[in-house]
Write a protein that holds these residues in place. Structure first.
Motif, PDB file in Angstrom:
ATOM      1  N   LYS A  49      41.007  76.337  28.943  1.00  0.00           N
ATOM      2  CA  LYS A  49      39.664  76.924  28.860  1.00  0.00           C
ATOM      3  C   LYS A  49      38.959  76.624  27.551  1.00  0.00           C
ATOM      4  CE  LYS A  49      40.346  80.890  31.847  1.00  0.00           C
ATOM      5  NZ  LYS A  49      39.551  81.899  32.525  1.00  0.00           N
ATOM      6  N   ASN A  50      39.732  76.415  26.476  1.00  0.00           N
ATOM      7  CA  ASN A  50      39.103  76.272  25.161  1.00  0.00           C
ATOM      8  C   ASN A  50      38.629  74.847  24.853  1.00  0.00           C
ATOM      9  OD1 ASN A  50      41.504  74.997  24.796  1.00  0.00           O
ATOM     10  ND2 ASN A  50      42.205  76.245  23.083  1.00  0.00           N
ATOM     11  N   TYR A  51      38.760  73.919  25.789  1.00  0.00           N
ATOM     12  CA  TYR A  51      38.285  72.550  25.533  1.00  0.00           C
ATOM     13  C   TYR A  51      36.767  72.568  25.320  1.00  0.00           C
ATOM     14  CZ  TYR A  51      42.606  69.941  26.491  1.00  0.00           C
ATOM     15  OH  TYR A  51      43.861  69.405  26.432  1.00  0.00           O
ATOM     16  N   ALA A  60      41.080  75.766  35.651  1.00  0.00           N
ATOM     17  CA  ALA A  60      41.444  76.198  34.301  1.00  0.00           C
ATOM     18  C   ALA A  60      42.941  76.467  34.270  1.00  0.00           C
ATOM     19  CB  ALA A  60      40.674  77.454  33.941  1.00  0.00           C
ATOM     20  N   ILE A 119      42.701  72.088  33.206  1.00  0.00           N
ATOM     21  CA  ILE A 119      42.207  71.941  31.832  1.00  0.00           C
ATOM     22  C   ILE A 119      42.230  73.284  31.104  1.00  0.00           C
ATOM     23  CG2 ILE A 119      40.227  71.149  30.449  1.00  0.00           C
ATOM     24  CD1 ILE A 119      39.219  69.613  32.881  1.00  0.00           C
TER      25      ILE A 119
END
Lengths: 273, 273
Positions: free
Chosen positions: A80-82, A112, A78
Motif C-alpha cells: 500500500k505504501n508504494y 494490495a 503491491i
C-alpha cells in the motif's frame, strides 16, 4: 519425497512436473510466480528491473517451447505504501518488456498486499512445440551461454554486496533468435531455471536416459539456477548445422554430454519447500 | 485517482478495467489472485474451502463471459510449515472443484512463501462472448440470487464470529446453468465481485448510461461484494423468456432498474489500495 513433490502428487496428473508450458490449440500457456523474498529482495533490484525479470522468466518458458509470445496476463500484489513514482516504474518495466517482445498485456488483477508478489501468464503462438521428452540414446546435449554468473551474483547479493546492472541475475539474456532457428533440428529443450544438473535430472526422468559428460562440469556452473540459458538435445547429424546457427547468431554454445542408458545423480543441493 | 487506477493508467491500455476475461481465438482467459490476509484469513476457512473458493471466483469470470471453463493454471505460494495432510486438503479443494466443472489443471507453479497466496488462470471455450459493454437505453437490469449475505458474513468473520459452512462468503454459488441459457438474449453481463453499486459504476463507465431504480436498494445489499451473482442487462422484449429460464433453473431473479441517460453515483465506500 519433499513437500513440493508431495503436493504435486496429490493432483490427478503430475501437472507441475511436465514441460515449461502447456500446449493447447497451437498455443503455449505458462504461468510463473515472481515473489518478493522468494525470488528477489527489494534492495537488490529497482522496481523496473523486478518487473522486467518477472516478464523475462515467463517469456523464457514460451521461447523454449518454440512459442512466439503474444499475450500476457499480470497479477500484481503491491504494498500500500508504494508511491506513484514507484508504481510508474513498475508498470514501465512490464510494459517495455512486453513491447520489446511484441506482447500485448490483455488482463490480470491488482491487489494490495504486504509485499510485491507477481504472477504472470504468457500465451504464445506455438505451432511446432519442442517438449522436454523426445531425447534418444546417442543424442548430444548442449547449453547456450556461460553458466555460473547467476549463482555467483546471487551469492554476492545474499552477502550484501552489489552486482553489475547487466548481471544475468538482474537481467537474464534470452536466446530467442538462436532457439527459433535450431528448433526444427532438435529433439528436446528446456530453460535452465533450477541449474544445469537439476534440470538434467528432469530430462533424465522425462526421457529415461542418463548422460555421459565429455568433461567434468564444476558445481559452480552445474548448480547455478536462474540462468535462463537453453538446455537442449539433438541428433549428432545436426551438430554442424546447429554450430553454424550459433555462430551466425553469436550465441555461445557448449556441447557437453551424450545421452546414454545409465542412471543419473544430481550433485546439487535440493531447493524445495 | 486512487493508486490502483493510477497503476493501471501507466499501461498503454486500460488493461485491468475491461471485462472479466479477455477473448482470444474463441477462448476467454482470466487470471485472479486469492491471497491470504487480502481475500481470506486462515482461521475463517479450511484449506479445502480456500482452494475451492479460489477456483470458483476464477470460474465465475469465465461463466459471465459465456465461456465454458476447460483449463486451469495454478500458482500456489505455500508456507513451509504446512503438513502433508494440509497440502493434501489444499490439492483436493483445487482438484475436486476443477473436476466438478470439467476443468483440466494443465500447469502452474508452486513456491514456498510466508503465507498462502493463490493465483489462477482459467481458459474457457467462448464462441459467443458476453461483454460489459452493449447496454442500450431502455434495457432492463437484473441480478441473480439474494445479495447481502456475503458482506454480512464477512463482517461476522471480521468480528471473530463464525458463519455457516454453506455461507456464500465461504462457498459462492455460481449461476452457470441459468446464465448459459439467458446469454443469447442479453446485452451485457458481469459477476458481482465488488458489490452491486460498485459494479454498476463499471457498467455506467463502460456504457455511458445511468440507472433508474424501480425501488431503493439498501447499502447492505448494494455494497455487498464477493457475491458472485450475475448482474446483466437485456432488452425488455426478452423479459418473459428470461423470467421463464429463471423459473426453470430455480434461479432467483431481481429486475431492479432501467438503463437511462443520466449520471450515476456509487454509494459504497471505495476499497482500493
Amino acid at each position: 519425497m519433499n513437500k513440493e513433490d508431495y503436493f504435486i502428487s496429490c493432483f490427478e496428473k503430475n501437472i507441475f512436473l511436465g514441460d515449461d508450458a502447456a500446449i493447447l490449440n497451437n498455443m503455449s500457456i505458462s504461468q510463473d510466480a515472481f515473489f518478493e523474498n522468494v525470488h528477489f529482495k527489494r534492495e537488490w533490484m529497482s522496481l523496473y528491473e523486478i518487473a522486467r525479470k518477472a516478464m523475462l522468466v515467463n517469456i523464457s518458458d514460451a521461447i523454449v517451447m518454440n512459442g512466439k509470445p503474444k499475450y500476457a496476463l499480470l497479477t500484481v500484489a503491491i504494498p500500500k505504501n508504494y508511491t506513484r513514482q514507484e508504481l510508474k516504474e513498475l508498470a514501465r518495466g512490464f510494459q517495455e518488456t512486453a513491447n520489446a517482445y511484441g506482447i500485448t498485456i490483455i488482463g490480470g488483477d491488482t491487489i494490495a498486499n504486504v509485499k510485491l508478489d507477481i504472477s504472470i501468464t504468457i500465451l504464445a503462438e506455438c505451432k511446432n512445440p519442442v517438449f522436454r521428452t523426445g531425447i534418444k540414446e546417442g543424442d548430444l546435449l548442449a547449453f547456450t551461454g556461460n553458466l555460473g554468473e547467476s549463482r555467483r551474483d546471487l551469492m554476492r547479493l545474499l552477502r550484501g554486496y552489489s552486482v553489475k546492472p547487466n548481471s544475468r541475475f538482474i537481467n537474464p539474456v534470452l536466446r530467442d533468435s538462436f532457439f527459433y532457428k535450431v528448433a526444427p533440428f532438435i529433439h528436446s529443450a528446456m530453460d535452465i531455471s533450477d541449474g544445469l544438473f537439476t534440470d538434467l535430472e528432469k530430462l533424465h526422468r522425462a526421457n529415461r536416459v542418463g548422460f555421459e559428460f565429455f568433461k567434468p562440469i564444476p558445481k559452480r556452473i552445474g548448480c547455478s539456477g536462474e540462468e535462463f540459458e537453453i538446455l537442449f538435445a539433438f541428433d549428432p547429424r545436426y551438430e554442424k548445422k546447429i554450430k553454424n546457427i550459433a555462430k551466425i547468431t553469436r550465441t555461445e554454445l557448449t556441447i557437453f554430454a551424450k545421452a546414454v542408458r545409465k542412471p543419473y545423480r544430481n550433485l546439487c543441493k535440493a531447493n524445495h519447500f
